[in-house]
Design a protein around this motif. Structure first.
Motif, PDB file in Angstrom:
ATOM      1  N   GLY A  27       0.836  -1.213   0.000  1.00 27.51           N
ATOM      2  CA  GLY A  27       0.000   0.000   0.000  1.00 27.51           C
ATOM      3  C   GLY A  27       0.861   1.249   0.000  1.00 27.51           C
ATOM      4  N   GLY A  28       1.809   1.321  -0.952  1.00 25.95           N
ATOM      5  CA  GLY A  28       2.625   2.529  -1.096  1.00 25.95           C
ATOM      6  C   GLY A  28       2.012   3.433  -2.153  1.00 25.95           C
ATOM      7  N   VAL A  29       2.857   4.210  -2.811  1.00 24.15           N
ATOM      8  CA  VAL A  29       2.363   5.187  -3.791  1.00 24.15           C
ATOM      9  C   VAL A  29       1.577   4.494  -4.904  1.00 24.15           C
ATOM     10  CG1 VAL A  29       3.068   6.920  -5.489  1.00 24.15           C
ATOM     11  CG2 VAL A  29       4.310   6.718  -3.323  1.00 24.15           C
ATOM     12  N   GLY A  30       2.174   3.451  -5.499  1.00 25.29           N
ATOM     13  CA  GLY A  30       1.533   2.798  -6.636  1.00 25.29           C
ATOM     14  C   GLY A  30       0.317   1.983  -6.208  1.00 25.29           C
ATOM     15  N   GLY A  31       0.453   1.241  -5.109  1.00 28.71           N
ATOM     16  CA  GLY A  31      -0.640   0.367  -4.660  1.00 28.71           C
ATOM     17  C   GLY A  31      -1.889   1.165  -4.326  1.00 28.71           C
ATOM     18  N   ALA A  89       2.499  -4.543   4.435  1.00 25.34           N
ATOM     19  CA  ALA A  89       3.345  -5.153   5.468  1.00 25.34           C
ATOM     20  C   ALA A  89       3.455  -4.287   6.722  1.00 25.34           C
ATOM     21  CB  ALA A  89       4.733  -5.397   4.893  1.00 25.34           C
ATOM     22  N   ALA A  90       3.497  -2.975   6.533  1.00 21.84           N
ATOM     23  CA  ALA A  90       3.715  -2.086   7.691  1.00 21.84           C
ATOM     24  C   ALA A  90       2.470  -2.039   8.579  1.00 21.84           C
ATOM     25  CB  ALA A  90       4.061  -0.689   7.198  1.00 21.84           C
ATOM     26  N   GLY A 135       9.804  12.968   1.506  1.00 20.64           N
ATOM     27  CA  GLY A 135       9.052  13.799   0.568  1.00 20.64           C
ATOM     28  C   GLY A 135       9.053  13.147  -0.805  1.00 20.64           C
ATOM     29  N   GLY A 152       8.207  14.313  -4.982  1.00 22.77           N
ATOM     30  CA  GLY A 152       7.821  15.362  -5.925  1.00 22.77           C
ATOM     31  C   GLY A 152       7.202  14.709  -7.142  1.00 22.77           C
ATOM     32  N   ALA A 164       2.672  -4.550  -5.838  1.00 20.44           N
ATOM     33  CA  ALA A 164       3.068  -3.134  -5.727  1.00 20.44           C
ATOM     34  C   ALA A 164       3.918  -3.026  -4.475  1.00 20.44           C
ATOM     35  CB  ALA A 164       1.823  -2.250  -5.650  1.00 20.44           C
ATOM     36  N   ILE A 214       8.402  -9.185  -3.185  1.00 19.48           N
ATOM     37  CA  ILE A 214       8.247 -10.640  -3.018  1.00 19.48           C
ATOM     38  C   ILE A 214       7.456 -11.217  -4.196  1.00 19.48           C
ATOM     39  CG2 ILE A 214       6.928 -12.335  -1.641  1.00 19.48           C
ATOM     40  CD1 ILE A 214       9.552 -11.671  -0.394  1.00 19.48           C
ATOM     41  N   TYR A 253      14.098  20.548  -0.375  1.00 17.12           N
ATOM     42  CA  TYR A 253      12.925  21.400  -0.607  1.00 17.12           C
ATOM     43  C   TYR A 253      11.944  21.228   0.544  1.00 17.12           C
ATOM     44  CZ  TYR A 253      10.928  17.053  -2.631  1.00 17.12           C
ATOM     45  OH  TYR A 253      10.492  15.774  -2.845  1.00 17.12           O
ATOM     46  N   ALA A 273      11.212  10.612 -10.320  1.00 15.77           N
ATOM     47  CA  ALA A 273      10.171  10.116 -11.220  1.00 15.77           C
ATOM     48  C   ALA A 273       9.569   8.789 -10.811  1.00 15.77           C
ATOM     49  CB  ALA A 273      10.752   9.979 -12.620  1.00 15.77           C
ATOM     50  N   GLY A 274      10.198   8.081  -9.868  1.00 16.31           N
ATOM     51  CA  GLY A 274       9.752   6.724  -9.539  1.00 16.31           C
ATOM     52  C   GLY A 274       8.308   6.692  -9.056  1.00 16.31           C
ATOM     53  N   GLY A 327       6.034   8.978  -9.584  1.00 14.06           N
ATOM     54  CA  GLY A 327       5.193   9.400 -10.707  1.00 14.06           C
ATOM     55  C   GLY A 327       4.934   8.244 -11.654  1.00 14.06           C
TER      56      GLY A 327
HETATM   57  C1  LIG Z   1      16.067   9.292  -2.070  1.00 15.03           C
HETATM   58  C2  LIG Z   1      14.892   9.055  -2.955  1.00 15.03           C
HETATM   59  C3  LIG Z   1      14.126  10.129  -3.397  1.00 15.03           C
HETATM   60  C4  LIG Z   1      13.034   9.938  -4.239  1.00 15.03           C
HETATM   61  N1  LIG Z   1      12.300  11.014  -4.644  1.00 15.03           N
HETATM   62  C5  LIG Z   1      11.285  10.839  -5.517  1.00 15.03           C
HETATM   63  C6  LIG Z   1      10.531  11.956  -6.014  1.00 15.03           C
HETATM   64  O1  LIG Z   1      10.757  13.111  -5.654  1.00 15.03           O
HETATM   65  N2  LIG Z   1       9.557  11.721  -6.912  1.00 15.03           N
HETATM   66  C7  LIG Z   1       9.270  10.453  -7.346  1.00 15.03           C
HETATM   67  O2  LIG Z   1       8.378  10.300  -8.192  1.00 15.03           O
HETATM   68  N3  LIG Z   1       9.934   9.373  -6.867  1.00 15.03           N
HETATM   69  C8  LIG Z   1      10.920   9.533  -5.977  1.00 15.03           C
HETATM   70  N4  LIG Z   1      11.598   8.451  -5.502  1.00 15.03           N
HETATM   71  C9  LIG Z   1      11.175   7.097  -5.902  1.00 15.03           C
HETATM   72  C10 LIG Z   1       9.864   6.702  -5.203  1.00 15.03           C
HETATM   73  O3  LIG Z   1       9.963   6.815  -3.789  1.00 15.03           O
HETATM   74  C11 LIG Z   1       9.507   5.255  -5.590  1.00 15.03           C
HETATM   75  O4  LIG Z   1       9.744   5.066  -6.960  1.00 15.03           O
HETATM   76  C12 LIG Z   1       8.014   4.992  -5.313  1.00 15.03           C
HETATM   77  O5  LIG Z   1       7.748   5.112  -3.931  1.00 15.03           O
HETATM   78  C13 LIG Z   1       7.649   3.609  -5.810  1.00 15.03           C
HETATM   79  O6  LIG Z   1       6.307   3.348  -5.475  1.00 15.03           O
HETATM   80  P1  LIG Z   1       5.798   1.865  -5.238  1.00 15.03           P
HETATM   81  O7  LIG Z   1       4.357   1.933  -4.911  1.00 15.03           O
HETATM   82  O8  LIG Z   1       6.248   0.997  -6.349  1.00 15.03           O
HETATM   83  O9  LIG Z   1       6.617   1.355  -3.957  1.00 15.03           O
HETATM   84  P2  LIG Z   1       6.602   1.936  -2.485  1.00 15.03           P
HETATM   85  O10 LIG Z   1       6.043   3.309  -2.462  1.00 15.03           O
HETATM   86  O11 LIG Z   1       7.962   1.694  -1.941  1.00 15.03           O
HETATM   87  O12 LIG Z   1       5.561   1.005  -1.721  1.00 15.03           O
HETATM   88  C14 LIG Z   1       5.783  -0.368  -1.508  1.00 15.03           C
HETATM   89  C15 LIG Z   1       4.896  -0.790  -0.342  1.00 15.03           C
HETATM   90  O13 LIG Z   1       4.879  -2.209  -0.276  1.00 15.03           O
HETATM   91  C16 LIG Z   1       4.996  -2.605   1.090  1.00 15.03           C
HETATM   92  N5  LIG Z   1       5.563  -3.965   1.091  1.00 15.03           N
HETATM   93  C17 LIG Z   1       6.849  -4.323   0.817  1.00 15.03           C
HETATM   94  N6  LIG Z   1       6.969  -5.668   0.881  1.00 15.03           N
HETATM   95  C18 LIG Z   1       5.744  -6.160   1.177  1.00 15.03           C
HETATM   96  C19 LIG Z   1       5.242  -7.471   1.365  1.00 15.03           C
HETATM   97  N7  LIG Z   1       6.026  -8.566   1.252  1.00 15.03           N
HETATM   98  N8  LIG Z   1       3.927  -7.616   1.678  1.00 15.03           N
HETATM   99  C20 LIG Z   1       3.105  -6.540   1.785  1.00 15.03           C
HETATM  100  N9  LIG Z   1       3.541  -5.269   1.624  1.00 15.03           N
HETATM  101  C21 LIG Z   1       4.839  -5.082   1.308  1.00 15.03           C
HETATM  102  C22 LIG Z   1       5.903  -1.561   1.709  1.00 15.03           C
HETATM  103  O14 LIG Z   1       5.767  -1.518   3.113  1.00 15.03           O
HETATM  104  C23 LIG Z   1       5.411  -0.291   1.008  1.00 15.03           C
HETATM  105  O15 LIG Z   1       4.355   0.326   1.696  1.00 15.03           O
HETATM  106  C24 LIG Z   1      12.702   8.618  -4.642  1.00 15.03           C
HETATM  107  C25 LIG Z   1      13.449   7.538  -4.180  1.00 15.03           C
HETATM  108  C26 LIG Z   1      14.547   7.748  -3.347  1.00 15.03           C
HETATM  109  C27 LIG Z   1      15.354   6.578  -2.895  1.00 15.03           C
END
Ligand SMILES: Cc1cc2nc3c(=O)[nH]c(=O)nc-3n(C[C@H](O)[C@H](O)[C@H](O)COP(=O)(O)OP(=O)(O)OC[C@H]3O[C@@H](n4cnc5c(N)ncnc54)[C@H](O)[C@@H]3O)c2cc1C
Length: 416
Positions: free
Chosen positions: A13-17, A37-38, A47, A49, A169, A175, A246, A315-316, A318
């Motif tokens: 349940g992060g940004v994408g989920g 998981a959290a 933060g 962007g 996500a 995993i 920022y 961009a990740g 986004g």
């Molecule tokens: C220093 C830094 C700065 C960044 N700044 C930016 C920015 O300004 N703009 C931008 O667009 N991107 C930025 N990014 C990238 C961005 O944070 C990621 O690309 C983005 O969060 C990916 O989203 P996601 O949903 O794939 O994963 P995440 O947001 O990481 O979410 C994954 C979720 O899955 C959960 N999870 C993990 N394993 C399990 C499991 N086994 N079972 C259940 N849940 C689980 C985690 O707890 C988490 O909540 C940055 C990255 C870094 C390292």
């Protein structure tokens, strides 16, 4: 509610989920469960962007979502050309301004918890969230029984759940991805098998990312005129290391993201001992930069190892928003049924993978430009960086969305 057409489990349940869960709420015939998981959705203090391309996707989630996001940002979204990121040469006692990135449309900056809070408040009753549910593995029974038998999810606490479609996500150390690779490898010849299995363990990009939030008051009390309070983003560039700062949460916090690039360690296995300590990496930087780092209490370490997406274009998140929206569009389309889910997922893969790979390369190049690791002379840095980055504000997801709908609707078109 009438009988659902299928049940989707979102692992993570992060940004994408969460974006996917909200995007799917437009399709009431789909039942969604988010397994996180959290203990709480608000644990990551950082933060993010969002560039115009992805912000326009968020707007599609509804006026209310947009309004609440704008309130958390504290400033309006514009599509005009605006000064974006100020770049300084900072690896010397007196830093010098290099250039200011001009972007068509502004970057919207959030505290990650604020951002996730808005998405969570827009989940419909057909979506349930489950915290403290860390997925351990899954069993997809299509080889053993009917292709449409439910997928079983197995969690670390011993509990299980079922779903018809599973979306991984779960971030950088996914995993779902590693189970998927193992499953794929099972039906391959030994050579192919080896190559697929080698993708499971991450290869290090040689980059170490440090990410933290500091209370703005803490810096203000000591350095009230610090450049970071001037608005916008400042990038402090130097040889082999750089960082940016920022404000977020209406100026309450300062987001800091620092990076060291060790070219000799690219494509090696990540070893914590090999990384350069944060303070040493920036010890020769200009005063303004070091003042910011002095306010860092605890530094969170992210060895950005497994993810092909280096964070140098911000961009990740986004891209995960774009992925989520397109995925919801193909899954939610009335032509997609449980039987045609594989086609919907193939369409998603076809349209998103090349784009994300291209951004990954651009992001890597941006980091090398910022860390003076290319032959580009300083006076051409601004232009080169702008050209490499403008996909984030000059292009839109809409073309891919139209293409996706066309491919879902016309099953005579081959997707390969
Ligand atoms: C220093 C830094 C700065 C960044 N700044 C930016 C920015 O300004 N703009 C931008 O667009 N991107 C930025 N990014 C990238 C961005 O944070 C990621 O690309 C983005 O969060 C990916 O989203 P996601 O949903 O794939 O994963 P995440 O947001 O990481 O979410 C994954 C979720 O899955 C959960 N999870 C993990 N394993 C399990 C499991 N086994 N079972 C259940 N849940 C689980 C985690 O707890 C988490 O909540 C940055 C990255 C870094 C390292």
């Amino acid at each position: 509610m009438s009988t659902p057409k299928f049940r989707i489990a979102i692992c993570g349940g992060g940004v994408g989920g969460l974006t996917l869960a909200v995007a799917l709420s437009r399709y009431p015939d789909i039942v969604v469960d988010v397994y996180e998981a959290a203990q709480s959705f608000y644990e990551v203090g950082a933060g993010i962007g969002i560039w115009p391309r992805a912000f326009k996707v968020l707007r599609k989630l509804g006026r209310d979502v947009e309004q609440q996001l704008l309130q958390r940002c504290g400033y309006e979204f514009t599509e005009e050309y605006v000064p974006g990121v100020k770049h300084r040469k900072s690896d010397q006692a007196v830093g010098i301004p290099l250039f200011e990135l001009m972007t068509k449309g502004n970057q919207m900056r959030f505290h990650r918890a604020d951002f996730q809070g808005v998405l969570l408040s827009h989940l419909p009753p057909s979506c349930k969230t489950h915290n403290a549910k860390r997925l351990k593995s899954y069993i997809q029974p299509f080889r053993h029984r009917s292709r449409n038998s439910p997928i079983t999810l197995i969690f670390k606490d011993g509990s299980t759940a079922t779903c018809d479609v599973l979306i991984g996500a779960d971030g950088i150390k996914s995993i779902v991805r590693s189970c998927m690779m193992r499953e794929l490898a099972e039906c391959m010849d030994p050579v192919e098998k080896q190559s697929v299995l080698s993708c499971i363990n991450p290869i290090w990009s040689g980059v170490t990312a440090y990410r933290t939030l500091i209370p703005a008051e803490k810096l203000r009390a000591r350095y009230p005129d610090h450049r970071v309070f001037g608005g916008g983003i400042t990038q402090y560039l130097g040889k082999d290391a750089f960082f940016l700062g920022y404000t977020v949460s209406l100026g309450k916090y300062i987001n800091i993201a620092g990076f060291t690039l060790q070219p000799d360690l690219v494509d090696t296995v990540y070893e914590a001992d090999a990384r350069i300590p944060l303070r040493r990496a920036f010890q020769d930087f200009e005063e303004d930069a070091k003042l910011l780092l002095e306010c860092v209490d605890r530094v969170a370490l992210l060895g950005d190892a497994a993810h092909a997406m280096l964070p140098f274009q911000g961009a990740g998140a986004g891209l995960s928003i774009e992925d989520a929206y397109l995925l919801a569009t193909v899954l939610g389309h009335k032509a997609t049924t449980l039987d045609t889910v594989p086609r919907a997922l193939a369409i998603y893969d076809k349209l998103r993978r090349p784009f994300s790979s291209d951004v990954a390369l651009r992001s890597r190049l941006n980091g090398q430009l910022c860390a003076f690791q290319t032959d580009v002379p300083l006076h051409e840095l601004g232009n080169t960086m702008t050209k490499n980055w403008e996909w984030a504000w000059l292009t839109e997801l809409d073309g891919a969305l139209e293409e996706a709908v066309k491919l879902v609707e016309d099953r005579s078109i081959n997707i390969s």
